[in-house]
Design a protein around this motif. Structure first.
Motif, PDB file in Angstrom:
ATOM      1  N   PHE A  87     -21.927  60.559 -10.149  1.00  0.00           N
ATOM      2  CA  PHE A  87     -23.168  60.784  -9.412  1.00  0.00           C
ATOM      3  C   PHE A  87     -23.004  61.943  -8.445  1.00  0.00           C
ATOM      4  N   GLN A  88     -24.136  62.343  -7.921  1.00  0.00           N
ATOM      5  CA  GLN A  88     -24.234  63.465  -7.005  1.00  0.00           C
ATOM      6  C   GLN A  88     -23.260  63.398  -5.824  1.00  0.00           C
ATOM      7  N   SER A 138     -11.851  69.396  -0.115  1.00  0.00           N
ATOM      8  CA  SER A 138     -13.114  70.148  -0.102  1.00  0.00           C
ATOM      9  C   SER A 138     -14.084  69.503  -1.093  1.00  0.00           C
ATOM     10  N   GLY A 139     -15.341  69.934  -1.038  1.00  0.00           N
ATOM     11  CA  GLY A 139     -16.356  69.402  -1.954  1.00  0.00           C
ATOM     12  C   GLY A 139     -15.966  69.588  -3.412  1.00  0.00           C
ATOM     13  N   GLY A 140     -15.447  70.763  -3.738  1.00  0.00           N
ATOM     14  CA  GLY A 140     -15.053  71.054  -5.118  1.00  0.00           C
ATOM     15  C   GLY A 140     -13.901  70.162  -5.564  1.00  0.00           C
ATOM     16  N   GLY A 166     -24.094  68.818  -5.043  1.00  0.00           N
ATOM     17  CA  GLY A 166     -23.487  68.773  -3.709  1.00  0.00           C
ATOM     18  C   GLY A 166     -22.581  69.960  -3.412  1.00  0.00           C
ATOM     19  N   LEU A 167     -22.411  70.844  -4.392  1.00  0.00           N
ATOM     20  CA  LEU A 167     -21.483  71.971  -4.203  1.00  0.00           C
ATOM     21  C   LEU A 167     -22.246  73.234  -3.838  1.00  0.00           C
ATOM     22  N   ASP A 168     -21.603  74.113  -3.069  1.00  0.00           N
ATOM     23  CA  ASP A 168     -22.329  75.343  -2.754  1.00  0.00           C
ATOM     24  C   ASP A 168     -22.316  76.291  -3.961  1.00  0.00           C
ATOM     25  N   ASP A 169     -23.287  77.204  -3.952  1.00  0.00           N
ATOM     26  CA  ASP A 169     -23.608  78.011  -5.134  1.00  0.00           C
ATOM     27  C   ASP A 169     -22.422  78.724  -5.765  1.00  0.00           C
TER      28      ASP A 169
END
Ligand code: ADP
Ligand code: MG
Length: 357
Positions: A87-88, A138-140, A166-169
């Motif tokens: 999930f997200q 980190s998010g990644g 949820g990850l940056d571009d």
């Protein structure tokens, strides 16, 4: 073993008498990535939850690897369905380290489990991260732990709900590509939900476009983009320009000349749809007016309303002389004409779609 790893058969789910999923059917083969694409609220997550067994359909059946997982007679719980879920929000267990998270659902001996966890951490490029905790990542990195955890029990089917949002571009493209490689290597059937057409185009073998609980079109990304079933489907993938006309003798008359619209009775209102990159600026014609012989039909005249540089392309908006409507043109590179400049536009006719209004 079945060729189809996941089959949704005529699934309907109603909440308070409203069908949020409405007669939806879909099949997924091993190693195939299908993206369920559609606007917010169209029923994507509900469909995924039904496939996972965390929600139940009102009518219809779910088959996993050829076996009934859910139908009118009963429902198999999620943990027996041999599926991976992502999930997200990644939903890692905060009190477990990376090894603990990845190994959480694994059965078997300690040695086997350790080996599988190590193998997965290597695949997701997290060697040496086993003893870190989620808050130290980190998010990644969290996304990759969640992927490893979902893949650990070797699921037949992977169900992913907006797993990259949820990850940056800048991080996202790399993570997406790495995720796809891993999923392909595991030969998992993947059903991924997204509301972003670019993401679906990038990741899917097949896109299923949803609207109001139904799949309105399914196919390879190329076909979805280049042969949309209707105006809304065309408009979901990019900005579109709409040029209207009426049918006379199977031809639709427009300011850009006549279009063949076979089978349409006289007087039918038709909308010709063209994407901004398929309108052309007719530099040869500028200042000279239309020529009588033009391969792309008749050019039409407009004035620049706005021009913006987007990086590798420029977006120029025109107010058309014929009725004051706005057309958008994407031009490769830097092209920033002055406001009010008069220019001639023509259409790539091989790239038009037409639909009855
Ligand atoms: P999507 O994922 O495409 O954005 P969802 O599947 O989450 O859409 O939701 C589809 C529709 O179903 C929405 O209108 C939502 O409000 C409604 N819905 C989802 N879950 C419930 C629920 N548990 N109870 C009532 N309505 C719900
Ligand atoms: Mg959703």
């Amino acid at each position: 073993m079945s060729a189809n790893k996941l089959e949704l058969q005529d699934i309907t789910r109603s909440y308070d008498g409203v069908n949020v999923v409405d007669g939806l059917s879909l099949t997924l083969a091993a190693g195939e990535v299908t993206c369920l694409l559609g606007p917010s609220g169209c029923g994507k997550s509900t469909t995924l939850r039904i496939a996972a067994g965390v929600d139940w359909q009102t009518t219809g059946s779910v088959l996993i690897d050829g076996r009934v997982a859910s139908d009118d007679a009963g429902h198999m719980p999620p943990e027996e369905r041999n599926i991976g879920l992502m999930f997200q929000d990644f939903a890692l267990f905060p009190h477990l380290n990376v090894e603990g998270n990845v190994g959480f659902g694994l059965k078997g001996s300690r040695t086997d489990k350790k080996a599988r966890v190590a193998d997965l951490l290597h695949k997701v490029d997290l060697d040496g991260y086993g003893h870190k905790y989620p808050h130290q990542l980190s998010g990644g990195e969290q996304q990759r732990v969640a992927l490893a955890r979902a893949l650990a029990p070797k699921p037949q089917v992977m169900l992913m709900d907006e797993p990259f949002s949820g990850l940056d571009d800048r991080l996202r493209d790399d993570v997406r590509d790495a995720t796809m490689e891993i999923l392909k290597a595991e030969n998992t059937a993947v059903l991924m939900v997204t509301h972003e057409p670019e993401e679906a185009m990038r990741m899917a073998d097949r896109i299923a476009l949803m609207r109001n609980g139904k799949i309105v079109q399914a196919g390879a990304p190329y076909n979805m983009y280049n042969a949309p079933v209707d105006k809304q489907a065309a408009g979901f993938f990019s900005d579109i320009n709409v040029i209207e006309g009426a049918v006379t003798n199977a031809l639709t008359e427009t300011p850009f000349g006549q279009f063949l619209t076979p089978g349409m009775v006289d007087g039918t209102q038709v909308e010709i749809i063209i994407r901004p990159q398929h309108l052309k600026l007719d530099f040869d014609r500028n200042g000279q007016g239309p020529s009588p012989t033009v391969a792309d039909g008749v050019p039409a005249c407009g004035k620049v309303k706005r021009a913006r540089y987007l990086g590798h392309q420029s977006l120029v908006e025109f107010v058309m002389d014929y009725d004051g409507s706005i057309l958008k043109v994407l031009v490769t590179g830097v092209f920033l004409p002055k406001i009010e400049t008069t220019m001639w536009l023509s259409m790539r006719r091989d790239r038009c779609f037409w639909f009855v209004k």
